[in-house]
Design an enzyme around this catalytic site. Sequence first.
Site, PDB file in Angstrom:
ATOM      1  N   GLY A 139       1.891   7.037  -1.214  1.00 17.88           N
ATOM      2  CA  GLY A 139       1.840   7.529   0.469  1.00 17.88           C
ATOM      3  C   GLY A 139       0.694   6.738   1.248  1.00 17.88           C
ATOM      4  O   GLY A 139       0.030   5.809   1.246  1.00 17.88           O
ATOM      5  N   GLU A 142       0.969  -1.382   0.146  1.00 20.07           N
ATOM      6  CA  GLU A 142      -0.168  -0.037   0.001  1.00 20.07           C
ATOM      7  C   GLU A 142       0.949   1.315  -0.019  1.00 20.07           C
ATOM      8  O   GLU A 142       0.375   2.263  -0.771  1.00 20.07           O
ATOM      9  CB  GLU A 142      -0.893  -0.074   1.279  1.00 20.07           C
ATOM     10  CG  GLU A 142      -1.870   1.208   1.481  1.00 20.07           C
ATOM     11  CD  GLU A 142      -3.059   1.304   0.282  1.00 20.07           C
ATOM     12  OE1 GLU A 142      -3.527   0.276   0.321  1.00 20.07           O
ATOM     13  OE2 GLU A 142      -2.583   1.837  -0.761  1.00 20.07           O
ATOM     14  N   GLY A 155      14.027  21.263   0.649  1.00 16.79           N
ATOM     15  CA  GLY A 155      13.769  19.892   1.027  1.00 16.79           C
ATOM     16  C   GLY A 155      12.553  18.914   0.334  1.00 16.79           C
ATOM     17  O   GLY A 155      12.327  18.015   0.655  1.00 16.79           O
ATOM     18  N   LYS A 167       4.536   3.730 -10.147  1.00 17.53           N
ATOM     19  CA  LYS A 167       3.329   3.638  -9.296  1.00 17.53           C
ATOM     20  C   LYS A 167       2.396   3.522 -10.436  1.00 17.53           C
ATOM     21  O   LYS A 167       1.157   2.635 -10.157  1.00 17.53           O
ATOM     22  CB  LYS A 167       3.132   5.051  -8.571  1.00 17.53           C
ATOM     23  CG  LYS A 167       4.197   5.267  -7.489  1.00 17.53           C
ATOM     24  CD  LYS A 167       4.023   6.811  -6.983  1.00 17.53           C
ATOM     25  CE  LYS A 167       5.134   6.948  -5.930  1.00 17.53           C
ATOM     26  NZ  LYS A 167       5.339   8.555  -5.710  1.00 17.53           N
TER      27      LYS A 167
HETATM   28  N1  HSE Z   1       9.502  11.119  -4.369  1.00 17.29           N
HETATM   29  C1  HSE Z   1       8.075  10.592  -4.131  1.00 17.29           C
HETATM   30  C2  HSE Z   1       7.345  12.128  -4.450  1.00 17.29           C
HETATM   31  C3  HSE Z   1       7.556  10.367  -2.836  1.00 17.29           C
HETATM   32  O1  HSE Z   1       7.914  13.067  -4.686  1.00 17.29           O
HETATM   33  O2  HSE Z   1       6.184  12.029  -4.438  1.00 17.29           O
HETATM   34  C4  HSE Z   1       7.750   8.885  -2.615  1.00 17.29           C
HETATM   35  O3  HSE Z   1       7.278   8.156  -3.503  1.00 17.29           O
END
Ligand code: HSE
Length: 450
Positions: free
Chosen positions: A134, A129, A187, A205
């Site tokens: 996320g 999941e 960041g 994804k």
């Molecule tokens: N690097 C990904 C993003 C987060 O910027 O959404 C983790 O999948």
Amino acid sequence: MKPIQVGLLGIGTVGSGTFAVLQRNQEEITRRAGRGIAITMVADLDVARAKSIVGEGVQVVADARAVIANPEIDIVIELIGGYGIAKALVLEAIAAGKHVVTANKALLALHGTEIFAAASAQGVMVMFEAAVAGGIPIIKALREGLTANRIQWIAGIINGTTNFILSEMRDKGLDFAVVLQEAQRLGYAEADPTFDIEGVDAAHKATLMASIGFGIPVQFDKAYVEGITQLTATDITYAEQLGYRIKLLGIAKRREMKDSAGSPAAEGIELRVHPTLVPIKRLIANVEGAMNAVMVHGDAVGTTLYYGKGAGSEPTASAVIADLVDITRMHSATAAQRVPALAFQPGSMNNMPVLPMGEVVTAYYLRLRVADEAGVLAQVTGILASSGISIDAVLQREADEVGGEGATSTDLIILTHDCVESNMNAAMAQMQAVKSVLAPIVRIRKEELA
Ligand code: HSE
């Protein structure tokens, strides 16, 4: 009953979030799972740091294989990332009869077929999941909540870094490179942001969502992947003037193919990631900053939308722990009684092909920098007409808005209706050859998502 014992491989941002949430919500999670869930062993190269996170009572080792070898451990969480050692460890954990929870989209998008087959043969579960969007429970929604449906399409903002960059470009009228630097300073973007900005992370994804939505094997190598590095503030502004917002979408769409007589023949799947014009009035067009959102259209349910944080310590931990709870509930069930990892029973996957990009059907935004002289518009639209491509809207900027007073060039912006990508490629080649077209034509795909 004794808590189910969990071993954690890699305790970085998501791992420490998982540990913290599991402790904080222990009582409620136990009531939901029917049994306690305890991380009893952690492997991390930085043992001292790991110990400072988990405290006394949890065994910390540097060697991940010691966790896999521990007979008390029933579930292994892999949060190392990448395809190297992580792949070996996941396969070893499966071979040792452990269930696996992972947030590793890259690993599953490239090697999922092998990993799921190994898990199926061994009678264990692989849950992921946290690998897609996320904290949004999109895997569960697709696999279980929407299981009645024939899924027609899935379209999502599934990379927060690029959505943050696009939001900033629009808000501040800045170009990509400037905003990327700012995102890195804050960041929001990694020091090496390649996977994010080139669309690779989103394609990992989208590949997983396509498998679950349509019951096809995971095949990242068939995905069309285009990032946001070539986008300019100019195109974002023109799109807004036409009522559209540009988003990096991961799209998986079922397509009915016709045979030469025009009758329905086989089905295929479009699997693509690219900047996309989306009507401003769609909710998803208003998903800003680092947030994620996924739309799913099913034949019974219609269009649905899922929104939330796509990254971060506790949002991702929320997804990891949901998998731990599911596994704890299903631990004693036989493999046939469990919810399948890819939604469809392993023997019931289908062979619908992922279509080559040339066969994709979509609409387009085109921007042509042209000499401001008689007949150019007619030439360009003539090429589109003779290619069977229908125009939806045309916008022409005043020459002095583009190049200052007395400018001899202007921007011609054309929105088309749906057409086949290979037709568009051929038409673009012809338009590019017109003498009055002064610069490479900008092409951005457009989806109505209705
Ligand atoms: N690097 C990904 C993003 C987060 O910027 O959404 C983790 O999948």
